[in-house]
Design an enzyme around this catalytic site. Structure first.
Site, PDB file in Angstrom:
ATOM      1  N   HIS A 129       1.731   4.465  -2.809  1.00  0.00           N
ATOM      2  CA  HIS A 129       1.790   5.913  -2.587  1.00  0.00           C
ATOM      3  C   HIS A 129       3.158   6.455  -3.056  1.00  0.00           C
ATOM      4  CE1 HIS A 129      -1.869   6.855  -0.409  1.00  0.00           C
ATOM      5  NE2 HIS A 129      -1.655   5.976   0.541  1.00  0.00           N
ATOM      6  N   GLU A 189      -4.671   7.884  -2.834  1.00  0.00           N
ATOM      7  CA  GLU A 189      -5.120   6.627  -2.235  1.00  0.00           C
ATOM      8  C   GLU A 189      -5.427   5.591  -3.323  1.00  0.00           C
ATOM      9  OE1 GLU A 189      -4.748   6.209   0.864  1.00  0.00           O
ATOM     10  OE2 GLU A 189      -5.925   4.444   1.381  1.00  0.00           O
ATOM     11  N   HIS A 195       0.837  -1.203   0.000  1.00  0.00           N
ATOM     12  CA  HIS A 195       0.000   0.000   0.000  1.00  0.00           C
ATOM     13  C   HIS A 195       0.878   1.262   0.000  1.00  0.00           C
ATOM     14  CE1 HIS A 195      -3.611   2.380   1.341  1.00  0.00           C
ATOM     15  NE2 HIS A 195      -2.659   3.164   1.810  1.00  0.00           N
ATOM     16  N   GLU A 196       1.794   1.343   0.951  1.00  0.00           N
ATOM     17  CA  GLU A 196       2.632   2.549   1.056  1.00  0.00           C
ATOM     18  C   GLU A 196       3.543   2.685  -0.165  1.00  0.00           C
ATOM     19  OE1 GLU A 196       1.858   4.746   3.235  1.00  0.00           O
ATOM     20  OE2 GLU A 196       0.567   3.435   4.436  1.00  0.00           O
TER      21      GLU A 196
HETATM   22 MG    MG Z   1      -3.048   5.374   2.262  1.00  0.00          MG
END
Ligand code: MG
Length: 501
Positions: free
Chosen positions: A269, A295, A265-266
């Site tokens: 980003h 996001e 997830h990170e």
């Molecule tokens: Mg996030």
């Protein structure tokens, strides 16, 4: 005075100013990163004060009349500007007007109240004592209402706050999408809800870290010379310089799923931050188009790719090598896609998660718009919506209305961006499946992941904040934001896992 100067001179004066502001912001970022990772505990208080000084300096330099004068002068000479400079001037002026609209005393009052509120929130949550937090929440909402009035709006007060996180989106648009999602998701929960499948084991922290490094560098292709991974209590991504983006992860020894997906997830980003065109460097455009679009990049890698059977099959040899995993890829796939209503948002699965967000959005929209809102009733409203949307009710407020820090931060309008991220991500997946039919099969490989990352960079990342999220999405996919792609994506996946439900 400005009008006697050449356009080039004014542009270079503006850029010089923006660069100094960016350097202050990078200094703040490095201090924040250190505060969350390596600072000795007694150093935290002093650090918070240093951070406040440096970020106030950046804020004051940006909102100064001198910045506005340069921007206004360049706005009057737009036809002489290069396209990217025109974008920079337009976006900076929008930011400048918005920031100037809020009186400095109100800004200070909000910062001070939220600092106090966070301390109170922590103990109120620990004691499950909503009454303790209520006066602070009420005050923060009042200050946010005032802020919204200063900023201005056309439909409703909440829109002025939402604009900060998702420029161009109205609360009524989001509510319309949320209403479609509520019905669709409740149906999916009824049909596919089941018990969770624990993937128990003893997963040593350094083995998990080696696995994560392998996935992030080799499978997602993040550049080792511009990116690093550390450990913190709450995972985050931070940009510290033009070629320095960092993420953090958090480990549990009996569960590899949360750290692995948290890291993916990170890293999603981070890939956005690293993909922004260098022409925007040292300006406020070297950021994601919006919180929702940011996001979407993390959710895309975590869920659309990361929780697909193709990806799990692809990385299965690594799971065996690093974690000595004895579960089959089919079982891992089922386990990471379980649908089960739960009380805590950050632990919720991909399907039920959006209902947690819709609940928060509806409550904060009420609080901001309705000046006569009765704060005593908030926990009851929370529980009532939990029952309606997820069919479960928290036994106490620490598992209910007190669980998130966002309101204590004084942030209202942030929550919808989590669900927008899921909506955009599903839509991007749909488009990518048209362009790369291999994505529809379970046979994906590293080369395909590389092509996908390039596509995202080309269609989304490189633009930074030069375009609105709505325009970016329509141009990249051909479709307006719609929750149907998300519902179809979930429905399709859950059907393959539970063919007889
Ligand atoms: Mg996030």
């Amino acid at each position: 005075m400005l009008s006697v100067k050449s356009t080039e001179e004014i542009v270079s004066k503006l850029f010089e100013r923006l660069k100094r502001i960016t350097h202050l912001n990078y200094a703040s970022a490095l201090m924040s990163w250190d505060l969350e990772t390596y600072i000795p505990s007694a150093g935290a208080k002093g650090r918070a004060e240093t951070l406040a000084t440096v970020s106030t300096m950046a804020f004051e330099m940006f909102t100064a009349p001198e910045t506005g004068a340069l921007l206004e002068e360049l706005l009057s000479r737009q036809d002489k500007l290069e396209p990217h400079v025109k974008d920079i001037v337009r976006v900076c002026y929008r930011d400048w007007c918005r920031k100037r609209a809020v009186p400095p005393e109100l800004h200070r009052e909000l910062t001070r109240t939220s600092a106090e509120a966070q301390v109170i929130w922590r103990s109120a949550k620990m004691e499950s004592n909503y009454a303790k937090f209520e006066p602070y929440l009420k005050r923060l909402v009042e200050l946010n209402r005032q802020m919204a009035e200063h900023i201005g709006y056309s439909e409703e007060r909440y829109d002025a706050l939402l604009e900060e996180y998702e420029p161009g989106l109205k609360a009524s648009d989001f509510q319309a999408m949320a209403d479609v999602l509520k019905d669709g998701l409740k149906e999916l929960i009824e049909r596919y809800g089941s018990e969770s499948i624990p993937l128990e084991g003893n997963y040593e922290q350094d083995k998990q870290m080696s696995l994560i490094r392998k996935l992030v560098f080799e499978y997602m292709g993040l550049p080792e010379d511009r990116f690093r991974i550390d450990v913190s209590a709450h995972p985050f991504t931070i940009r510290i310089g033009p070629k320095d983006v960092r993420i953090t992860v958090r480990f549990k020894e009996n569960d590899f799923v949360s750290a692995m997906y948290g890291a993916i997830h990170e890293a999603g980003h981070a890939s956005y931050e690293l993909g922004i065109d260098e022409i925007y460097e040292h300006t406020p455009l070297a950021e994601g188009a919006s919180y929702g679009m940011h996001e979407s990049q993390s959710r895309f890698w975590e869920n659309a790719i990361g929780r697909s059977f193709g990806f799990i099959k692809l990385i299965y040899p690594e799971l065996k090598e690093y974690l000595n995993l004895s579960y089959s890829p089919e079982l891992v796939y089922r386990a990471v896609n379980t649908v089960k209503p739960s009380l805590i948002r950050v632990e919720a699965d991909e399907t039920t998660y959006n209902l947690h967000i819709i609940l928060r959005f509806e409550l904060e929209r009420m609080m901001i718009n309705d000046s006569a809102f009765n704060f005593k009733e908030l926990p009851e409203l929370w529980n009532c919506k939990m029952r309606e949307y997820l069919g479960i009710v928290p036994v106490n407020d620490s598992q209910g209305v007190l669980q998130d820090i966002h309101w204590a931060f004084g942030s209202f309008g942030y929550f919808p961006t989590y669900t927008l991220g899921n909506i955009y991500s599903a839509q991007i997946l749909w488009k990518l499946r048209q362009e790369y039919p291999q994505l529809r099969t379970d046979e994906i490989d590293v080369d395909l992941l590389k092509e996908i990352m390039n596509w995202l960079r080309e269609k989304i990342h490189r633009y930074g904040r030069s375009r609105l999220p709505y325009e970016l999405l329509v141009d990249a996919t051909g479709w307006k934001p719609s929750p149907e792609y998300l519902l179809n994506y979930l429905r399709e996946k859950l059907e393959t896992i539970n063919p007889n439900s």
